[in-house]
Motif scaffolding. Structure first.
Motif, short mmCIF file in Angstrom:
data_model
loop_
_atom_site.label_atom_id
_atom_site.label_comp_id
_atom_site.label_asym_id
_atom_site.label_seq_id
_atom_site.Cartn_x
_atom_site.Cartn_y
_atom_site.Cartn_z
N ASN A 1 22.50 14.12 -4.85
CA ASN A 1 21.49 14.03 -3.78
C ASN A 1 20.63 12.78 -3.95
N GLU A 2 20.22 12.22 -2.83
CA GLU A 2 19.35 11.04 -2.87
C GLU A 2 17.91 11.45 -3.15
N VAL A 3 17.26 10.71 -4.05
CA VAL A 3 15.85 10.94 -4.38
C VAL A 3 15.12 9.60 -4.36
N SER A 4 13.82 9.67 -4.23
CA SER A 4 12.97 8.48 -4.39
C SER A 4 11.96 8.78 -5.50
N VAL A 5 11.94 7.92 -6.50
CA VAL A 5 11.04 8.12 -7.64
C VAL A 5 10.18 6.87 -7.81
N VAL A 6 9.02 7.06 -8.43
CA VAL A 6 8.09 5.95 -8.66
C VAL A 6 7.57 6.03 -10.09
N ALA B 1 0.81 -1.22 0.00
CA ALA B 1 0.00 0.00 0.00
C ALA B 1 0.85 1.26 0.00
N HIS B 2 2.04 1.18 0.58
CA HIS B 2 2.85 2.39 0.78
C HIS B 2 3.85 2.60 -0.34
N ALA B 3 3.99 3.84 -0.77
CA ALA B 3 5.03 4.22 -1.72
C ALA B 3 5.62 5.55 -1.27
N LYS B 4 6.89 5.75 -1.58
CA LYS B 4 7.56 7.01 -1.22
C LYS B 4 8.04 7.69 -2.50
N ARG B 5 7.71 8.96 -2.66
CA ARG B 5 8.18 9.74 -3.80
C ARG B 5 8.65 11.10 -3.29
N THR B 6 9.87 11.47 -3.67
CA THR B 6 10.36 12.81 -3.31
C THR B 6 10.38 13.74 -4.52
N HIS B 7 10.47 13.17 -5.72
CA HIS B 7 10.57 13.99 -6.93
C HIS B 7 9.82 13.33 -8.09
N LEU B 8 9.28 14.15 -8.97
CA LEU B 8 8.73 13.66 -10.22
C LEU B 8 9.87 13.37 -11.18
N LEU B 9 9.68 12.38 -12.04
CA LEU B 9 10.72 12.02 -13.00
C LEU B 9 11.05 13.18 -13.93
N GLY B 10 10.01 13.89 -14.36
CA GLY B 10 10.21 14.98 -15.30
C GLY B 10 10.93 16.18 -14.72
N ASP B 11 11.07 16.24 -13.40
CA ASP B 11 11.74 17.38 -12.76
C ASP B 11 13.24 17.16 -12.57
N ILE B 12 13.71 15.92 -12.69
CA ILE B 12 15.09 15.63 -12.33
C ILE B 12 16.09 16.15 -13.37
N THR B 13 15.81 15.93 -14.65
CA THR B 13 16.74 16.40 -15.68
C THR B 13 16.90 17.92 -15.68
#
Length: 502
Positions: free
Chosen positions: A49-54, A28-40
């Motif tokens: 920096n460490e990020v979590s993406v889904v 049920a749980h997911a962790k996201r710190t950044h959108l994929l489209g924002d990283i580039t």
């Protein structure tokens, strides 16, 4: 050649292996710190920096001790870089996967990846994965764009279509912006949104055959609304001066490229305004909606080149009919109308109905109009709910925009004389009793409201046909889930032989 069932069986085996490892394949749980489209675009800021993406896996490539996964979310896609040395032992109880278990993944699976933002040796901005979690195991492979060409299949499984066709995905974002722009414009001009019932004892406000249902608690039949009109005007009678509603309406009619039995529509009503006020208001509103939704006011629609920003023309209904067919709508006979229809090879369902026949003749003119044009001075017998024009009593104060051969709305100075309204309702009910299922019902509650009093009012309505036209798609392409005849394909029947689908 492998079949869909073969692919599904292979994924089911992987699912069993995942479960044996003690991994919950659907946590049920997911962790996201950044959108994929924002990283580039933010690489300089995020580098190291460490990020979590889904997101959903769209591709996997493995080369011994390194692997690459392409991940996609609603904002875009990004490469994940995985190495055996950078991924410590996974905690299966947290749905984590080891590097050696990447083979249990497939395209279409949903995962979470955590790690630093880097550039690979080839210069590709990536997330170097230190932790990989499975969020949802996909049991059916998504086809590529070239593998999803059957239109009905696309409609039945729109969720697949949206994954395969980015332009379709973006279309429904624009559709959302379209209705958002409607609301913005009306709210900025002091209108209040009031949601009104979908189920009605008596349905009216348009010429259409309604859907019928039964409410058990009252043991009475109800109709699904064909229009928002009469309840909103009752609110005007109740003291509101600017009201609107956006929501579905239902017309038990056939499919066309411009019509669906169920579709979303908007109607507003404005006390102390008339048709000319409404026409100016809507000209500005169309421009506002076009800019907010599409960022432009010039459109190529079929063979038409439409510029909403130019001067909108006005076209007299009767003059257009007389110029095209040589008949006067006010003084012609039913036989004259039938002859004009036959001469132009036009068919109308109600051949004994003059109003329907003349309307068919008008539509034959309309299909060639580029616009934007306002159709005005509509005959009274065509518009049972509109107010008469005192300067031309045979016409009503009605305005309809024609763009690229299509009527894109309907507005008029509302009839607020209760006796006149009752007389027109009687005429419509007589047509209905004679077999015209699209004629309007006599709504005595609405007449009673008018007897208590309703101020001079302008009303307007348009549907998402405006969006379909400017988007350049047919009605069924323009909604996420068009109604289709119920069907279950042979693959699904074979997978679930114990289920009854009829």
């Amino acid at each position: 050649m492998a079949t869909l069932k073969d692919y599904r069986d292979e994924r089911l085996k992987k699912l069993e292996e995942i479960k044996k490892l003690g991994i919950d394949p659907y946590p049920a749980h997911a962790k996201r710190t950044h959108l994929l489209g924002d990283i580039t675009p933010k690489f300089e800021e995020l580098s190291g920096n460490e990020v979590s993406v889904v997101g959903r896996v769209t591709g996997i490539r493995s080369f011994g001790k390194i692997a690459f996964i392409v991940l996609k979310d609603h904002s875009g896609q990004l490469q994940l870089f995985l190495t055996e040395t950078n991924m410590p032992a996974a905690d299966h109880s947290k749905s984590q996967l080891n590097f050696s278990e990447i083979g249990l993944l497939n395209s279409g699976d949903f995962i979470q990846a955590t790690g630093p933002v880097i550039k690979t040796q080839t210069g590709e901005i990536s997330v170097q994965v230190s932790e990989l979690r499975l969020l949802a195991k996909s049991l059916r492979p998504l086809p590529g764009r070239d593998g999803l060409t059957n239109k009905e299949e696309r409609f039945r499984r729109r969720y697949v279509d949206l994954n395969a066709n980015q332009e379709v995905y973006e279309r429904f974002i624009r559709r959302s912006k379209f209705w958002e722009a409607n609301r913005e414009y009306l709210n900025k001009h002091g209108f209040v949104e009031v949601n009104i019932p979908v189920l009605e004892h008596t349905t009216g406000g348009a010429d259409a055959k309604p859907f019928k249902t039964h409410m058990d608690v009252l043991d009475q039949d109800f109709y699904l609304r064909i229009s928002h009109e009469l309840p909103l005007k009752k609110l005007i009678g109740g003291g509101y001066e600017k009201v609107y509603d956006i929501g579905p309406r239902f017309r038990n009619e056939h499919y066309t490229d411009e019509h669906l039995p169920e579709h979303v529509a908007m109607e507003w009503y404005w006390a102390y305004a008339d048709w000319r006020d409404g026409m100016a208001f809507m000209e500005d509103m169309f421009k506002y909606i076009a800019l907010k939704t599409f960022g432009k006011m010039q459109f190529e629609i079929g063979d038409f080149k439409v510029d909403l920003d130019k001067q909108w023309q006005k076209l007299d209904y009767a003059e257009a009919i007389e110029s095209k067919y040589g008949i006067d709508p006010y003084n012609c006979s039913l036989e004259d109308v039938k002859k004009a229809l036959a001469d132009n090879k036009l068919v109308v369902e109600k051949t004994d109905n003059k109003a329907r026949g003349i309307d068919k003749l008008w539509k034959n003119i309309r299909k060639d109009l580029e616009g934007p044009t306002w159709l005005i001075n509509t005959p009274l017998f065509i518009s049972p709910l509109a107010k008469k024009n005192p300067e031309r009593p045979e016409t009503v104060e009605r305005f309809q925009p024609v763009i690229a051969g299509t009527e894109l709305g309907n507005g008029y100075s509302e009839l607020n004389d209760p006796l006149d309204q009752l007389a027109r309702f009687r005429e419509q009910q007589a047509m209905r009793d004679a077999g015209d299922e699209e004629a309007q019902m006599l709504d005595i509650d609405y007449v009673e409201m008018l007897e208590y009093g309703m101020p001079p009012t302008c009303g307007w309505g348009h549907s998402e046909r405006v969006f379909w036209l400017l988007e350049g798609v047919t009605a069924r392409e323009g909604v996420p889930f068009p109604q289709l005849r119920y069907d279950v394909d042979d693959v699904t029947r074979g997978i679930y032989p114990d289920l009854k689908f009829e």
